[in-house]
Design a protein around this motif. Structure first.
Motif, PDB file in Angstrom:
ATOM      1  N   THR A  37      -6.388  15.481  -2.454  1.00 47.13           N
ATOM      2  CA  THR A  37      -7.610  15.457  -2.453  1.00 47.13           C
ATOM      3  C   THR A  37      -8.376  16.218  -3.679  1.00 47.13           C
ATOM      4  N   GLU A  38      -6.972  17.496  -3.980  1.00 49.86           N
ATOM      5  CA  GLU A  38      -7.604  18.845  -4.923  1.00 49.86           C
ATOM      6  C   GLU A  38      -6.791  18.879  -6.047  1.00 49.86           C
ATOM      7  N   TYR A  42      -8.511  21.745 -12.022  1.00 50.62           N
ATOM      8  CA  TYR A  42      -8.828  20.006 -12.313  1.00 50.62           C
ATOM      9  C   TYR A  42     -10.066  19.408 -10.809  1.00 50.62           C
ATOM     10  N   VAL A  43     -11.009  18.425 -11.185  1.00 53.10           N
ATOM     11  CA  VAL A  43     -11.983  18.450 -10.582  1.00 53.10           C
ATOM     12  C   VAL A  43     -11.932  17.027 -10.331  1.00 53.10           C
ATOM     13  N   ALA A  44     -11.813  16.572  -8.734  1.00 49.49           N
ATOM     14  CA  ALA A  44     -11.692  15.071  -7.706  1.00 49.49           C
ATOM     15  C   ALA A  44     -12.661  14.286  -8.832  1.00 49.49           C
ATOM     16  N   PRO A  46     -15.941  11.863  -7.509  1.00 50.81           N
ATOM     17  CA  PRO A  46     -16.501  11.961  -6.118  1.00 50.81           C
ATOM     18  C   PRO A  46     -15.962  10.973  -5.518  1.00 50.81           C
ATOM     19  N   ARG A  66      -5.884   8.413  -6.863  1.00 51.71           N
ATOM     20  CA  ARG A  66      -7.299   9.707  -7.195  1.00 51.71           C
ATOM     21  C   ARG A  66      -7.188   9.343  -8.335  1.00 51.71           C
ATOM     22  N   PHE A  68      -8.959  12.913 -11.178  1.00 53.84           N
ATOM     23  CA  PHE A  68      -8.786  13.631 -11.488  1.00 53.84           C
ATOM     24  C   PHE A  68      -8.643  14.457 -12.744  1.00 53.84           C
ATOM     25  N   GLN A  69     -10.224  15.495 -14.097  1.00 52.39           N
ATOM     26  CA  GLN A  69     -10.191  15.685 -15.333  1.00 52.39           C
ATOM     27  C   GLN A  69     -10.793  17.468 -15.236  1.00 52.39           C
ATOM     28  N   ARG A  70     -10.106  18.053 -16.325  1.00 54.05           N
ATOM     29  CA  ARG A  70     -10.546  19.800 -16.186  1.00 54.05           C
ATOM     30  C   ARG A  70     -10.889  19.240 -17.893  1.00 54.05           C
ATOM     31  N   GLN A  79      -7.066  14.602 -17.967  1.00 49.76           N
ATOM     32  CA  GLN A  79      -7.578  13.053 -17.485  1.00 49.76           C
ATOM     33  C   GLN A  79      -6.105  13.367 -16.672  1.00 49.76           C
TER      34      GLN A  79
END
Length: 175
Positions: A37-38, A42-44, A46, A66, A68-70, A79
């Motif tokens: 989930t993480e 990176y940010v997941a 929403p 899923r 994620f991006q930074r 991404q």
């Protein structure tokens, strides 16, 4: 009347991918249980997209993912998308994946390699034809189930590192 209402509620919960056991997702959401989930750094997104069924040259599949991006700067974003695709019992995708990777290797500015991820056969393809690298790593979790790591502005080494965070045992055993 109560039995009918209970049956209707149960069917709605199952259709929504929930099970009688609140800690255990029902098929096809159970495919996602092995995806982290993480990801460090990176940010997941929403929320995760719903399971989807589609078709490609290898057949009909069900997939979960899923994203994620930074964001590194105003002009640089990385991404990464993790995907599980299930093609159903009786499929053996190894030959089709090897053929696709072989074809990709003939393109200019495309690097391919066969590697192991958590002891499983994987194929990394990095395309540099547009400048920033785009990487797709395909892991053969089972003959009929794939785990994909799709990265924009991500090198193969980074994609392989992130894929190492997947719980392949859960992906393989999802029912």
């Amino acid at each position: 009347m109560r039995v009918t209402v209970a049956a209707a509620i149960a069917s709605v919960l199952l259709a929504a991918g929930l099970s009688a056991d609140p800690g255990k997702a029902a098929w096809p959401l159970s495919l996602r249980e092995g995806l982290p989930t993480e990801l460090p750094g990176y940010v997941a997104a929403p929320r995760d997209p719903l399971p989807d069924t589609d078709e490609n040259e290898m057949g009909i599949y069900t997939q979960v993912s899923r994203f994620f991006q930074r964001i590194e700067s105003a002009t640089s974003v990385r991404q990464f998308r993790l995907v599980v695709q299930d093609y159903g019992a009786g499929k053996d995708l190894g030959g089709a994946i090897r053929k696709a990777v072989s074809e990709a290797s003939r393109a200019p500015k495309v690097e391919t390699k066969e590697v192991k991820v958590s002891g499983l056969t994987a194929f990394a393809v990095t395309d540099r034809s547009q400048g920033n690298p785009t990487t797709l790593v395909t892991v053969l979790a089972s003959p009929s189930r794939l785990v994909l790591g799709q990265g924009a502005n991500i090198e193969a080494a980074e994609a392989l590192r992130l894929l190492g965070l997947v719980d392949f045992e859960k992906v393989i055993n999802a029912k």
